[in-house]
Design a protein around this motif. Structure first.
Motif, PDB file in Angstrom:
ATOM      1  N   ALA A 192       5.199  -2.892   2.373  1.00 56.50           N
ATOM      2  CA  ALA A 192       5.882  -3.404   1.437  1.00 56.50           C
ATOM      3  C   ALA A 192       6.251  -4.599   1.762  1.00 56.50           C
ATOM      4  O   ALA A 192       6.487  -5.807   0.887  1.00 56.50           O
ATOM      5  CB  ALA A 192       6.866  -2.466   1.126  1.00 56.50           C
ATOM      6  N   THR A 245       3.794  -7.466   1.300  1.00 64.34           N
ATOM      7  CA  THR A 245       3.464  -7.848   0.062  1.00 64.34           C
ATOM      8  C   THR A 245       4.208  -8.739  -0.680  1.00 64.34           C
ATOM      9  O   THR A 245       3.966  -9.303  -1.714  1.00 64.34           O
ATOM     10  CB  THR A 245       3.425  -6.382  -0.802  1.00 64.34           C
ATOM     11  OG1 THR A 245       2.416  -5.447  -0.063  1.00 64.34           O
ATOM     12  CG2 THR A 245       2.958  -6.379  -2.153  1.00 64.34           C
ATOM     13  N   LEU A 254       3.799 -11.563  -3.969  1.00 69.22           N
ATOM     14  CA  LEU A 254       4.508 -11.409  -5.216  1.00 69.22           C
ATOM     15  C   LEU A 254       5.432 -12.539  -5.772  1.00 69.22           C
ATOM     16  O   LEU A 254       5.215 -12.910  -6.785  1.00 69.22           O
ATOM     17  CB  LEU A 254       5.449 -10.190  -5.291  1.00 69.22           C
ATOM     18  CG  LEU A 254       4.884  -8.595  -5.151  1.00 69.22           C
ATOM     19  CD1 LEU A 254       5.790  -7.661  -5.038  1.00 69.22           C
ATOM     20  CD2 LEU A 254       4.145  -8.542  -6.466  1.00 69.22           C
ATOM     21  N   LEU A 289       7.021 -11.599  -9.845  1.00 64.31           N
ATOM     22  CA  LEU A 289       8.217 -11.161  -9.673  1.00 64.31           C
ATOM     23  C   LEU A 289       9.266 -11.528 -10.339  1.00 64.31           C
ATOM     24  O   LEU A 289      10.249 -10.855 -11.009  1.00 64.31           O
ATOM     25  CB  LEU A 289       8.350 -10.931  -7.962  1.00 64.31           C
ATOM     26  CG  LEU A 289       9.513  -9.927  -7.762  1.00 64.31           C
ATOM     27  CD1 LEU A 289       9.456  -8.588  -7.862  1.00 64.31           C
ATOM     28  CD2 LEU A 289       9.769  -9.978  -6.203  1.00 64.31           C
ATOM     29  N   CYS A 338       1.689  -1.400 -11.053  1.00 57.55           N
ATOM     30  CA  CYS A 338       1.376  -1.289  -9.734  1.00 57.55           C
ATOM     31  C   CYS A 338       0.631  -0.028  -9.526  1.00 57.55           C
ATOM     32  O   CYS A 338      -0.461   0.308  -8.690  1.00 57.55           O
ATOM     33  CB  CYS A 338       2.311  -1.450  -8.876  1.00 57.55           C
ATOM     34  SG  CYS A 338       3.101  -3.110  -8.577  1.00 57.55           S
ATOM     35  N   ALA A 350      -2.025  -0.310  -6.359  1.00 60.43           N
ATOM     36  CA  ALA A 350      -1.413  -1.178  -5.438  1.00 60.43           C
ATOM     37  C   ALA A 350       0.182  -0.369  -4.982  1.00 60.43           C
ATOM     38  O   ALA A 350       1.150  -0.806  -5.418  1.00 60.43           O
ATOM     39  CB  ALA A 350      -1.095  -2.583  -6.009  1.00 60.43           C
ATOM     40  N   SER A 390       1.520  -0.547  -2.011  1.00 59.13           N
ATOM     41  CA  SER A 390       2.340  -1.259  -1.160  1.00 59.13           C
ATOM     42  C   SER A 390       3.271  -2.132  -1.940  1.00 59.13           C
ATOM     43  O   SER A 390       4.409  -2.416  -1.774  1.00 59.13           O
ATOM     44  CB  SER A 390       1.656  -2.358  -0.136  1.00 59.13           C
ATOM     45  OG  SER A 390       0.466  -2.971  -0.783  1.00 59.13           O
ATOM     46  N   GLU A 391       2.539  -2.945  -3.130  1.00 57.81           N
ATOM     47  CA  GLU A 391       3.361  -3.583  -4.079  1.00 57.81           C
ATOM     48  C   GLU A 391       4.608  -2.733  -4.798  1.00 57.81           C
ATOM     49  O   GLU A 391       5.348  -3.268  -5.088  1.00 57.81           O
ATOM     50  CB  GLU A 391       2.448  -4.435  -5.007  1.00 57.81           C
ATOM     51  CG  GLU A 391       1.538  -5.287  -4.376  1.00 57.81           C
ATOM     52  CD  GLU A 391       0.696  -6.093  -5.600  1.00 57.81           C
ATOM     53  OE1 GLU A 391       1.046  -5.924  -6.811  1.00 57.81           O
ATOM     54  OE2 GLU A 391      -0.325  -6.518  -5.299  1.00 57.81           O
ATOM     55  N   ALA A 430       7.284  -2.285  -2.732  1.00 54.66           N
ATOM     56  CA  ALA A 430       7.908  -3.758  -2.785  1.00 54.66           C
ATOM     57  C   ALA A 430       8.980  -3.886  -4.111  1.00 54.66           C
ATOM     58  O   ALA A 430      10.377  -4.325  -3.526  1.00 54.66           O
ATOM     59  CB  ALA A 430       6.975  -5.115  -2.419  1.00 54.66           C
ATOM     60  N   VAL A 431       8.434  -3.434  -5.253  1.00 55.60           N
ATOM     61  CA  VAL A 431       9.207  -3.707  -6.335  1.00 55.60           C
ATOM     62  C   VAL A 431      10.544  -2.569  -6.138  1.00 55.60           C
ATOM     63  O   VAL A 431      11.431  -3.019  -6.912  1.00 55.60           O
ATOM     64  CB  VAL A 431       8.238  -3.511  -7.678  1.00 55.60           C
ATOM     65  CG1 VAL A 431       9.071  -3.279  -8.784  1.00 55.60           C
ATOM     66  CG2 VAL A 431       7.045  -4.092  -7.805  1.00 55.60           C
TER      67      VAL A 431
END
Length: 282
Positions: free
Chosen positions: A71, A74, A78, A84, A241, A246, A248-249, A252-253
């Protein structure tokens, strides 16, 4: 007599001057300790997350994409694409609109309920019934009635946030000291003067408490609400995502959602504490 007063001034004043620095030093030490404990708790959660993903990834390579390191890697992509930031601005805008509508309806309604006992008795069962319905249960009705896009999202957020504001405002009105109301009436204050000089200061702290609770509820309802046919927002980004695999994205979100929610709650708490400190000085 003069020599005694001079001695007392010479010995007492430095001691009094030393109290404030020691108190400030104690406060700073306490704050540092609380911050350190908070950081330690967050680090423990991240460590447990990393260990859990590492254990699961032994049997499934896909699980490694849900780890904290994946994460973190990524984030540059983003942020670099401005993707993002666009979704964050969209989500914060919806939070602001939903909170504004909730306050517009909730504060007057809570004031009336707290001011008139008969109205509280008449509306309390209906309001408690509606409050217990999950805002997400209204999603199909909101889409059919308001269409896709922002309007149904605003409706769901407003419905979710209005109840803590109503309850806190009503409680604030009921806890106002009756002597202040009697004083205003004895001075022949108009309704506007009573509202502005007695009721508003008396319920402001309770309204802020309701707003803080509402922000927490709004942030929880926001993500599923943004899955209603909108093309921006953190909830939409979660779905995007997932559809692109995705993961890993996606994680991250999720971290961004948690960080922004924490920041909003911290800001609301700071406003409340500042207002409470002003009331104590007054």
């Amino acid at each position: 007599m003069s020599s005694l007063s001079e001695e007392s001034g010479a010995t007492g004043t430095p001691g009094a001057r030393d109290v404030a620095p020691r108190a400030n030093a104690g406060n700073l030490h306490g704050r540092a300790a609380r911050v350190l404990l908070g950081v330690t708790g967050l680090a423990a959660i991240v460590l447990a997350w990393w260990i859990g993903v590492a254990l699961v990834s032994r049997h499934s390579a896909l699980a490694a994409q849900f780890g904290p390191l994946a994460a973190w890697r990524t984030f540059p992509a983003l942020i670099g694409e401005d993707q993002l930031l666009t979704h964050i601005v969209a989500s914060l805008r919806r939070i602001g609109v939903g909170l504004a509508w909730a306050m517009l309806f909730g504060v007057p309604l809570g004031f009336l309920i707290g001011r008139f006992k008969a109205l509280e008795t008449a509306l309390s069962p209906a309001l408690q019934f509606l409050r217990m319905i999950s805002p997400l249960a209204w999603m199909p009705i909101a889409v059919m009635s308001l269409g896709v896009g922002d309007p149904p999202v605003y409706f769901l957020l407003t419905f979710a946030a209005v109840w803590p504001i109503v309850i806190s405002t009503a409680a604030g009105v009921q806890q106002i000291d009756a002597r202040w109301v009697q004083l205003g009436e004895s001075l022949a204050a108009t309704r506007a003067e009573m509202l502005w000089h007695i009721y508003v200061p008396g319920i402001a702290a309770h309204v802020l408490t309701g707003v803080r609770l509402a922000i927490g509820i709004l942030w929880i309802v926001l993500v599923p609400a943004e899955m209603l046919g909108v093309n921006s927002g953190l909830g939409f980004l979660i779905l995007d995502c997932r559809d692109r695999l995705a993961y890993s994205e996606l994680m991250a979100v999720v971290l961004v959602i948690g960080a922004l929610g924490f920041a909003l709650d911290t800001a609301a708490r700071a406003v409340y504490q500042r207002f409470g400190a002003v009331r104590e000085r007054v």
